[in-house]
Design a protein around this motif. Structure first.
Motif, PDB file in Angstrom:
ATOM      1  N   GLU A 122       0.832  -1.197   0.000  1.00  0.00           N
ATOM      2  CA  GLU A 122       0.000   0.000   0.000  1.00  0.00           C
ATOM      3  C   GLU A 122       0.867   1.248   0.000  1.00  0.00           C
ATOM      4  O   GLU A 122       1.727   1.436   0.857  1.00  0.00           O
ATOM      5  CB  GLU A 122      -0.924   0.025   1.230  1.00  0.00           C
ATOM      6  N   SER A 123       0.634   2.088  -0.975  1.00  0.00           N
ATOM      7  CA  SER A 123       1.374   3.339  -1.086  1.00  0.00           C
ATOM      8  C   SER A 123       0.576   4.274  -1.976  1.00  0.00           C
ATOM      9  O   SER A 123      -0.340   3.854  -2.684  1.00  0.00           O
ATOM     10  CB  SER A 123       2.764   3.115  -1.686  1.00  0.00           C
ATOM     11  N   SER A 124       0.941   5.530  -1.945  1.00  0.00           N
ATOM     12  CA  SER A 124       0.285   6.514  -2.810  1.00  0.00           C
ATOM     13  C   SER A 124       1.039   6.603  -4.126  1.00  0.00           C
ATOM     14  O   SER A 124       2.138   7.153  -4.187  1.00  0.00           O
ATOM     15  CB  SER A 124       0.255   7.888  -2.132  1.00  0.00           C
ATOM     16  N   HIS A 125       0.451   6.061  -5.179  1.00  0.00           N
ATOM     17  CA  HIS A 125       1.085   6.134  -6.495  1.00  0.00           C
ATOM     18  C   HIS A 125       1.139   7.580  -6.981  1.00  0.00           C
ATOM     19  O   HIS A 125       2.097   7.970  -7.660  1.00  0.00           O
ATOM     20  CB  HIS A 125       0.331   5.250  -7.486  1.00  0.00           C
ATOM     21  N   ALA A 126       0.134   8.366  -6.636  1.00  0.00           N
ATOM     22  CA  ALA A 126       0.130   9.774  -7.058  1.00  0.00           C
ATOM     23  C   ALA A 126       1.313  10.518  -6.457  1.00  0.00           C
ATOM     24  O   ALA A 126       2.023  11.266  -7.144  1.00  0.00           O
ATOM     25  CB  ALA A 126      -1.184  10.435  -6.650  1.00  0.00           C
ATOM     26  N   LEU A 127       1.560  10.316  -5.165  1.00  0.00           N
ATOM     27  CA  LEU A 127       2.675  10.998  -4.522  1.00  0.00           C
ATOM     28  C   LEU A 127       4.013  10.535  -5.091  1.00  0.00           C
ATOM     29  O   LEU A 127       4.936  11.337  -5.273  1.00  0.00           O
ATOM     30  CB  LEU A 127       2.629  10.768  -3.017  1.00  0.00           C
ATOM     31  N   ARG A 128       4.127   9.245  -5.363  1.00  0.00           N
ATOM     32  CA  ARG A 128       5.390   8.745  -5.908  1.00  0.00           C
ATOM     33  C   ARG A 128       5.649   9.273  -7.317  1.00  0.00           C
ATOM     34  O   ARG A 128       6.794   9.553  -7.683  1.00  0.00           O
ATOM     35  CB  ARG A 128       5.401   7.216  -5.884  1.00  0.00           C
ATOM     36  N   LEU A 129       4.603   9.437  -8.102  1.00  0.00           N
ATOM     37  CA  LEU A 129       4.788  10.040  -9.421  1.00  0.00           C
ATOM     38  C   LEU A 129       5.183  11.505  -9.288  1.00  0.00           C
ATOM     39  O   LEU A 129       5.991  12.016 -10.077  1.00  0.00           O
ATOM     40  CB  LEU A 129       3.510   9.894 -10.248  1.00  0.00           C
ATOM     41  N   GLY A 130       4.628  12.174  -8.284  1.00  0.00           N
ATOM     42  CA  GLY A 130       5.070  13.541  -8.019  1.00  0.00           C
ATOM     43  C   GLY A 130       6.528  13.590  -7.622  1.00  0.00           C
ATOM     44  O   GLY A 130       7.279  14.479  -8.048  1.00  0.00           O
ATOM     45  N   LEU A 131       6.967  12.628  -6.799  1.00  0.00           N
ATOM     46  CA  LEU A 131       8.375  12.535  -6.430  1.00  0.00           C
ATOM     47  C   LEU A 131       9.235  12.325  -7.670  1.00  0.00           C
ATOM     48  O   LEU A 131      10.311  12.928  -7.800  1.00  0.00           O
ATOM     49  CB  LEU A 131       8.587  11.397  -5.438  1.00  0.00           C
ATOM     50  N   GLY A 132       8.758  11.502  -8.574  1.00  0.00           N
ATOM     51  CA  GLY A 132       9.515  11.276  -9.804  1.00  0.00           C
ATOM     52  C   GLY A 132       9.706  12.549 -10.603  1.00  0.00           C
ATOM     53  O   GLY A 132      10.793  12.809 -11.139  1.00  0.00           O
ATOM     54  N   THR A 133       8.677  13.359 -10.682  1.00  0.00           N
ATOM     55  CA  THR A 133       8.800  14.639 -11.389  1.00  0.00           C
ATOM     56  C   THR A 133       9.821  15.531 -10.700  1.00  0.00           C
ATOM     57  O   THR A 133      10.657  16.179 -11.343  1.00  0.00           O
ATOM     58  CB  THR A 133       7.436  15.341 -11.445  1.00  0.00           C
ATOM     59  N   ALA A 134       9.774  15.574  -9.372  1.00  0.00           N
ATOM     60  CA  ALA A 134      10.726  16.397  -8.621  1.00  0.00           C
ATOM     61  C   ALA A 134      12.162  15.894  -8.819  1.00  0.00           C
ATOM     62  O   ALA A 134      13.104  16.693  -8.963  1.00  0.00           O
ATOM     63  CB  ALA A 134      10.358  16.404  -7.144  1.00  0.00           C
ATOM     64  N   LEU A 135      12.343  14.579  -8.814  1.00  0.00           N
ATOM     65  CA  LEU A 135      13.678  14.018  -9.058  1.00  0.00           C
ATOM     66  C   LEU A 135      14.192  14.408 -10.440  1.00  0.00           C
ATOM     67  O   LEU A 135      15.360  14.801 -10.595  1.00  0.00           O
ATOM     68  CB  LEU A 135      13.627  12.498  -8.928  1.00  0.00           C
ATOM     69  N   ASP A 136      13.322  14.319 -11.428  1.00  0.00           N
ATOM     70  CA  ASP A 136      13.736  14.676 -12.793  1.00  0.00           C
ATOM     71  C   ASP A 136      14.097  16.153 -12.889  1.00  0.00           C
ATOM     72  O   ASP A 136      15.040  16.526 -13.597  1.00  0.00           O
ATOM     73  CB  ASP A 136      12.623  14.338 -13.782  1.00  0.00           C
ATOM     74  N   GLU A 137      13.358  16.998 -12.183  1.00  0.00           N
ATOM     75  CA  GLU A 137      13.683  18.427 -12.211  1.00  0.00           C
ATOM     76  C   GLU A 137      15.049  18.694 -11.583  1.00  0.00           C
ATOM     77  O   GLU A 137      15.830  19.513 -12.090  1.00  0.00           O
ATOM     78  CB  GLU A 137      12.590  19.218 -11.488  1.00  0.00           C
ATOM     79  N   ALA A 138      15.358  18.006 -10.493  1.00  0.00           N
ATOM     80  CA  ALA A 138      16.670  18.173  -9.867  1.00  0.00           C
ATOM     81  C   ALA A 138      17.779  17.694 -10.795  1.00  0.00           C
ATOM     82  O   ALA A 138      18.836  18.340 -10.914  1.00  0.00           O
ATOM     83  CB  ALA A 138      16.719  17.417  -8.542  1.00  0.00           C
ATOM     84  N   LEU A 139      17.548  16.577 -11.458  1.00  0.00           N
ATOM     85  CA  LEU A 139      18.544  16.060 -12.394  1.00  0.00           C
ATOM     86  C   LEU A 139      18.733  17.001 -13.571  1.00  0.00           C
ATOM     87  O   LEU A 139      19.855  17.221 -14.038  1.00  0.00           O
ATOM     88  CB  LEU A 139      18.124  14.676 -12.880  1.00  0.00           C
ATOM     89  N   ASP A 140      17.640  17.566 -14.073  1.00  0.00           N
ATOM     90  CA  ASP A 140      17.733  18.480 -15.217  1.00  0.00           C
ATOM     91  C   ASP A 140      18.508  19.745 -14.849  1.00  0.00           C
ATOM     92  O   ASP A 140      19.302  20.250 -15.652  1.00  0.00           O
ATOM     93  CB  ASP A 140      16.337  18.852 -15.707  1.00  0.00           C
ATOM     94  N   LEU A 141      18.277  20.265 -13.654  1.00  0.00           N
ATOM     95  CA  LEU A 141      19.006  21.455 -13.220  1.00  0.00           C
ATOM     96  C   LEU A 141      20.470  21.141 -12.941  1.00  0.00           C
ATOM     97  O   LEU A 141      21.350  21.946 -13.215  1.00  0.00           O
ATOM     98  CB  LEU A 141      18.358  22.054 -11.973  1.00  0.00           C
TER      99      LEU A 141
END
Length: 884
Positions: free
Chosen positions: A281-300
Motif C-alpha cells: 500500500e502506497s500513494s502512487h500519485a505521490l510517488r509520481l510527483g516525487l519522480g517529477t521532482a527528481l527529474d527536475e533536480a537532475l535536469d538542473l
C-alpha cells in the motif's frame, strides 16, 4: 630583425552556468505569495510536480486505483531510475517509502542488531533516528556511542578512527543536520568505516537535492532521504538505498507482499532488490510527483543547485552579522542552504511569528529535535531559514532588512538604513515580479524618508469591527466605511529618519503620521495595513465605534467571482484572487471557500457576464450544477467554477491582528470634520483634535461626498436589505448543491445570494434599493422588504422554507456605470481615495489596499486608470473641503 612572434590570447572562458531563478519562481505557485525560506521543512513543489499528483488522482477516480497504477507502470518504474541516477546507484538498489524515518526503521530492522552491538552516531543525528537508537539501547541492549564534534562542528574524525579500532555494527551520520547549516565530511567518514568493515548509514534527508550525494564515493551501505525537503517532492514520500552486498546479508524484519513471495505453507522468499523493504500500500500519485521532482533536480544539476543555495546562504549569514541584536548560531563548518540564528532576548518562535506576519516563511528548531547538537551547545531553540532554487538575493536582502527594521524599532533607534527591501507579491503592482526591490517608505517629493514606526498616542487597534453583512449583486458588494478588511502581505521597509518639514506645524507624535486613513472598511483597513507594513506610520480613523452597522462592510459573508461584464476587469479580478490567497497565508486562516457560481438571466437579455473559465449553460444544466437553485425554462446562466464565499468576519479579525502587529494607530468613534492642505502635507480636523500627515487616504464609503465634495453629485447612497433563511433541507442550500448565485428577475431586479455557510442560513438580497441619507441611522428591515425577498426565495430557492434567521441592512455607494473611484484626487496629489464601489467592491479590498499603498509611495498603477476619479469626470478643481 626580431624573431619574436605574437602569442595569441587564450579564448575567453565561457561564463559559469547559473540557474534561471525567474523561471523557477514562475513555475513555483507558492512564490507568488511570500518569501518562502523553509525548504528544510517542506520546500515548495513546482507546478509540474503538483500536476503529476493531481493528474494521477484524477485518473484513479476514472479508472480505479489498481487500473491507474497498471496504466502508468512504466512511469512508476522511471521513478526508481531517476532516484538511482541522483545518488549514483542502480534502480534495483532503491526502495520507495513514505518518509526518511520509515526508511531508517526498515533498514535498521534488517540489520537485526543485538545486545552488545556498537552503534557510532554523529552529533548531527536527527531526532527520530536518535529516539530509535535510544529505544534499541533500552530494549535490545545495543551499545550507543555518540561521537564528539571537533572545533568546526563536524564529527571528530580522529575520535571516529579511534572508536573503529574496536568492533562496531554501524556508523550513522546526518549529511546535514536539521539544526544548522553544517555539512559533515561524509566521504572521509565513509572511508574510515569501509576500512574497518563497518556499514555507513547516511541520513541525506537535509542534503539530497541541495548537495551532491554519491553512494560509491561516500562508501555508503545505507542511505535514507525524504522527498518533501530539498528534493521539492510531495509530503509522504521518501527513498531508501541499500548496498547490494549489505542487502545480501540482511532481510526485512517485517516482510510484506510487495517485497516477498509466499511460496508454500511455511516458506517465503524475499525479492532480490531493495523493493523487499517496501509495502504494497502506497500513494502512487505521490510517488509520481516525487519522480517529477527528481527529474527536475537532475535536469538542473545538483552542483548548480548547490552553488546557488550556498551562495544565498553565505549572503544571508553575512547580512545577519550586520544586524544589531542578531546572533548567528551555525557552526564554522556551515556550508549548506540552511542558516540558523537567534534574536537577542527573544524566543525564536516570536521572531518567526513576526516575520510570518509580513510574508516570510521560516521555522524554528527546538533542542528536543537535536539534543546531541543544540543541547550540547546550550541552545534551547533557534530560528531557521533554508533557501532553494526559487529564492533570490532579493529574498535574502528583504529578510535582513526586515530584521534590521524590527530590531531598530524594538530598541527605539531612529537611525536609518539604506537597504532596500524586497516585497512579496502581495504588495506588488499588477504585472510586477515578486521579490523586486521596493524602497524605504518615503513621501514623493520629500527630501527624506519618513519614519517607519507608528506615532505614540492611541495605538490600540481592537478587534476588527462590524460584521460584514451587505451582500452584493452578482458579486459581493460592500463599501469602505465600517470596520472590516483584509490585506495582502508586504514586507516591512527600512525606516528613515523622522525629519519634519519646516512648513509643517509641530505637535505631539500622536497627532502626526506619515499617512492618515479615513474609513475602516475593507479598503481602508487593507490600505492601513499595507502602509504600516511597508514602514509608514498610520493613523486610522472611523467615525463610528467598532462593530457598527451603518456602512457597507458588516455581516457574515461576501461573494467573489471571476465572471464580470467586460474584459477590462479581468486583470483586477486576478489580482483580487491572489490578494486573498496572500491574506490567508499571512493569517494562517482559510478565508475564501470555492463554491462555484451561477449568474442567471432571462434568455436573450442583454448584459450577460463572462470571464476566464466561465461557460454559458441552460436551465437544465444549471439544475445539475446547483440543485438548490430553481430556474425555469427561458433562463440561461453563466457558470463560474472559481466563484466562492469570503468569510468576512474572519477576514476582519485577521486584518485587525496584522494591523496591530505593524503598529496601526486605530481610532474608532473619531469623526473627520474637515481637511485641508497644510504646507507639504495635509491637516485633518476631527471631533477629537487636529491631526497632520504627509498623505491622506479616504475610504469613507457612503460619507465620501462629505469629505470630498467633488463626489457629492455623481455618487448616490442606497439602502440594501439582506435576509438569512433557515431550511428544513439545509443540505440543498449548502455547497456543493448551491453556490454563489444571482438571478436577474424581469420587472423585479437582480436577486443575489450566498449559500448556507458557517452555521448561517442562505443569504439573499436585491442589489438595488431606495436612496438613503447616511447621516441618519439605518432603520430596521420593514415587513414589506421581508415579504418581497421571501416571495423571491419561494420562487427560486424552494428549500428555503424555514424562518428568517437574521435581517441586515447596509448601504451601497453607487457610481456612474457601477464603477469605482480609485486613485489620486485630481489637483491634490496628497489625497488618495477608494470609494463608490457600487455594491461589488468587497472582493477587491486587499488588492485595492495594496494599490493605495503603491500610490502613496509615488508608484503609478496604470492598470487602475479605468477606475480613476478622472474617468468619473472629477476635475482638478479642488472642492470646498480642500482648503487653501
Amino acid at each position: 630583425m626580431s624573431t619574436d612572434t605574437a602569442v595569441p590570447n587564450p579564448p575567453p572562458m565561457p561564463p559559469s552556468p547559473t540557474l534561471d531563478v525567474a523561471a523557477l519562481r514562475a513555475a513555483t505557485p507558492g512564490m507568488r505569495h511570500a518569501h518562502h525560506m523553509n525548504a528544510a521543512g517542506a520546500a515548495l513543489p513546482s507546478a509540474a510536480t503538483l500536476a503529476a499528483v493531481t493528474d494521477h488522482l484524477h485518473l484513479e477516480s476514472l479508472l480505479g486505483g489498481y487500473e491507474a497504477a497498471e496504466a502508468l507502470a512504466d512511469r512508476m518504474e522511471r521513478v526508481y531510475h531517476s532516484a538511482a541516477r541522483l545518488i549514483g546507484a542502480e534502480p534495483q538498489d532503491i526502495a520507495l517509502v513514505d518518509s526518511a524515518s520509515t526508511a531508517w526503521q526498515r533498514a535498521l530492522g534488517a540489520l537485526r542488531l543485538k545486545a552488545g552491538d556498537r552503534v557510532l552516531a554523529s552529533p548531527s543525528t536527527y531526532v527520530s533516528s536518535a529516539l530509535h537508537l535510544l529505544e534499541m539501547r533500552d530494549s535490545h541492549g545495543i551499545v550507543l556511542e555518540v561521537l564528539p564534534a571537533d572545533a568546526s562542528g563536524q564529527v571528530d574524525l580522529g575520535a571516529l578512527e579511534t572508536a573503529l579500532r574496536e568492533p562496531a555494527a554501524l556508523v550513522t551520520i546526518a549529511h546535514v543536520p536539521t539544526s544548522s547549516g553544517l555539512v559533515e565530511p561524509v566521504a572521509a567518514v565513509g572511508a574510515l568505516a569501509a576500512r574497518a568493515g563497518v556499514p555507513l548509514l547516511l541520513d541525506a534527508t537535509q542534503s539530497l537535492g541541495q548537495l551532491p550525494v554519491d553512494v560509491q564515493e561516500m562508501r555508503c551501505g545505507i542511505v535514507v532521504a525524504t522527498g518533501r525537503k530539498f528534493l521539492r517532492g510531495p509530503r509522504g514520500t521518501g527513498l531508501l538505498y541499500v548496498d547490494p552486498d549489505l542487502r545480501a546479508r540482511t532481510r526485512p524484519a517485517a516482510p510484506d507482499v510487495r517485497g516477498a513471495q509466499w511460496s508454500s505453507a511455511y516458506q517465503y522468499e524475499v525479492v532480490p532488490g531493495a523493493r523487499r523493504y517496501e509495502t504494497w500500500e502506497s500513494s502512487h500519485a505521490l510517488r509520481l510527483g516525487l519522480g517529477t521532482a527528481l527529474d527536475e533536480a537532475l535536469d538542473l544539476g545538483v552542483p548548480l543547485i548547490r552553488d546557488h543555495v550556498t551562495e544565498l546562504a553565505e549572503r544571508l549569514r553575512a547580512g545577519l552579522s550586520g544586524v544589531p541584536g542578531i546572533r548567528r548560531t551555525d557552526p564554522t563548518a556551515a556550508a549548506s542552504g540552511i542558516v540558523t540564528f537567534l534574536r537577542e532576548d527573544e524566543d525564536p518562535r516570536q521572531t518567526v511569528r513576526d516575520l510570518r506576519a509580513t510574508g516570510f516563511r521560516l521555522t524554528t528548531v527546538p533542542a528536543s529535535h537535536g539534543q546531541w547538537d543544540l543541547g550540547r551547545r546550550g541552545l534551547e531553540r533557534v530560528a531557521r531559514a533554508s533557501l532553494h532554487v526559487y529564492n533570490s538575493a532579493d529574498d535574502v536582502d528583504a529578510l535582513v532588512a526586515a530584521l534590521t527594521v524590527r530590531e531598530r524599532r524594538r530598541r527605539g533607534a531612529g537611525e536609518t538604513t539604506s537597504e532596500t527591501v524586497s516585497r512579496t507579491a502581495s504588495g506588488l503592482p499588477s504585472g510586477a515580479t515578486p521579490g523586486s526591490p521596493t524602497p524605504t517608505f518615503a513621501v514623493p517629493g520629500s527630501a527624506t524618508p519618513t519614519s517607519a514606526g507608528p506615532g505614540s498616542g492611541s495605538a490600540t487597534p481592537t478587534s476588527p469591527g462590524p460584521e460584514p453583512g451587505s451582500a452584493t449583486p452578482t458579486s459581493t458588494g460592500s463599501e469602505p466605511g465600517s470596520a472590516t478588511g483584509t490585506a495582502t502581505v508586504p514586507e516591512p521597509a527600512s525606516p528613515g529618519p523622522r525629519t519634519a518639514s519646516s512648513s509643517r506645524p509641530t505637535g505631539s507624535a500622536g497627532d502626526r503620521a506619515d499617512v492618515i486613513v479615513v474609513g475602516a472598511g475593507i479598503h481602508g483597513s487593507s490600505a492601513a495595513w499595507q502602509l504600516a507594513a511597508r514602514g509608514a506610520s498610520v493613523i486610522h480613523l472611523d467615525r463610528f465605534p467598532m462593530g457598527h452597522t451603518e456602512g457597507s462592510s458588516h455581516g457574515r459573508t461576501r461573494m467573489i467571482r471571476r465572471a464580470y461584464p467586460a474584459e477590462i476587469w479581468d486583470g483586477l479580478v486576478d489580482t483580487a484572487y491572489n490578494a486573498w490567497q496572500e491574506l490567508e497565508l499571512a493569517s494562517g486562516q482559510r478565508l475564501v471557500t470555492t463554491t462555484g457560481g451561477l449568474y442567471a438571466r432571462a434568455a436573450g437579455a442583454p448584459g450577460t457576464l463572462r470571464g476566464p473559465g466561465c461557460e454559458n449553460v441552460d436551465h437544465a444544466r444549471a439544475a445539475e450544477l446547483f440543485p438548490g437553485l430553481r430556474l425555469c425554462e427561458g433562463f440561461s446562466a453563466v457558470h463560474d467554477p472559481a466563484a466562492g464565499v469570503i468569510d468576512a468576519q474572519a477576514s476582519l479579525t485577521a486584518l485587525a491582528a496584522l494591523g496591530r502587529a505593524h503598529g496601526v494607530d486605530r481610532r474608532d468613534g473619531c469623526a473627520v470634520l474637515r481637511r485641508r492642505r497644510d504646507g507639504e502635507g495635509v491637516r485633518v480636523d476631527t471631533d477629537q483634535g487636529v491631526l497632520h500627515a504627509d498623505r491622506l487616504v479616504v475610504c469613507a464609503g457612503p460619507w465620501t461626498g462629505e469629505l470630498l465634495p467633488a463626489f457629492a453629485q455623481p455618487l448616490s447612497v442606497v439602502r440594501i436589505v439582506n435576509l438569512h433563511l433557515a431550511s428544513s433541507r439545509r443540505h440543498l442550500l449548502e455547497p456543493p448543491l448551491l453556490g454563489a448565485f444571482s438571478v436577474d428577475v424581469p420587472d423585479v431586479g437582480l436577486l443575489y445570494g450566498i449559500p448556507a455557510f458557517g452555521g448561517a442560513g442562505v443569504k439573499i438580497g436585491l442589489d438595488h434599493g431606495p436612496p438613503e441619507d447616511p447621516s441618519v441611522p439605518a432603520g430596521p428591515v420593514t415587513e414589506a422588504e421581508r415579504d418581497r425577498l421571501l416571495g423571491l426565495a419561494s420562487r427560486f430557492l424552494p428549500a428555503a422554507d424555514g424562518p428568517v434567521e437574521e435581517t441586515i441592512t447596509c448601504r451601497y455607494t453607487m457610481a456612474p456605470k457601477n464603477r469605482f473611484a480609485v486613485g489620486r484626487l485630481p489637483g491634490e496629489d496628497r489625497v488618495l481615495m477608494a470609494a463608490a464601489c457600487s455594491g461589488h467592491g468587497f472582493k477587491f479590498g486587499p488588492a485595492l489596499g495594496a494599490a493605495l499603498a503603491d500610490l502613496a509611495e509615488g508608484k503609478e498603477r496604470p492598470d487602475l486608470d479605468f477606475l480613476s476619479p478622472a474617468a468619473m469626470g472629477i476635475t482638478d478643481r479642488p472642492g470646498p473641503g480642500a482648503g487653501a
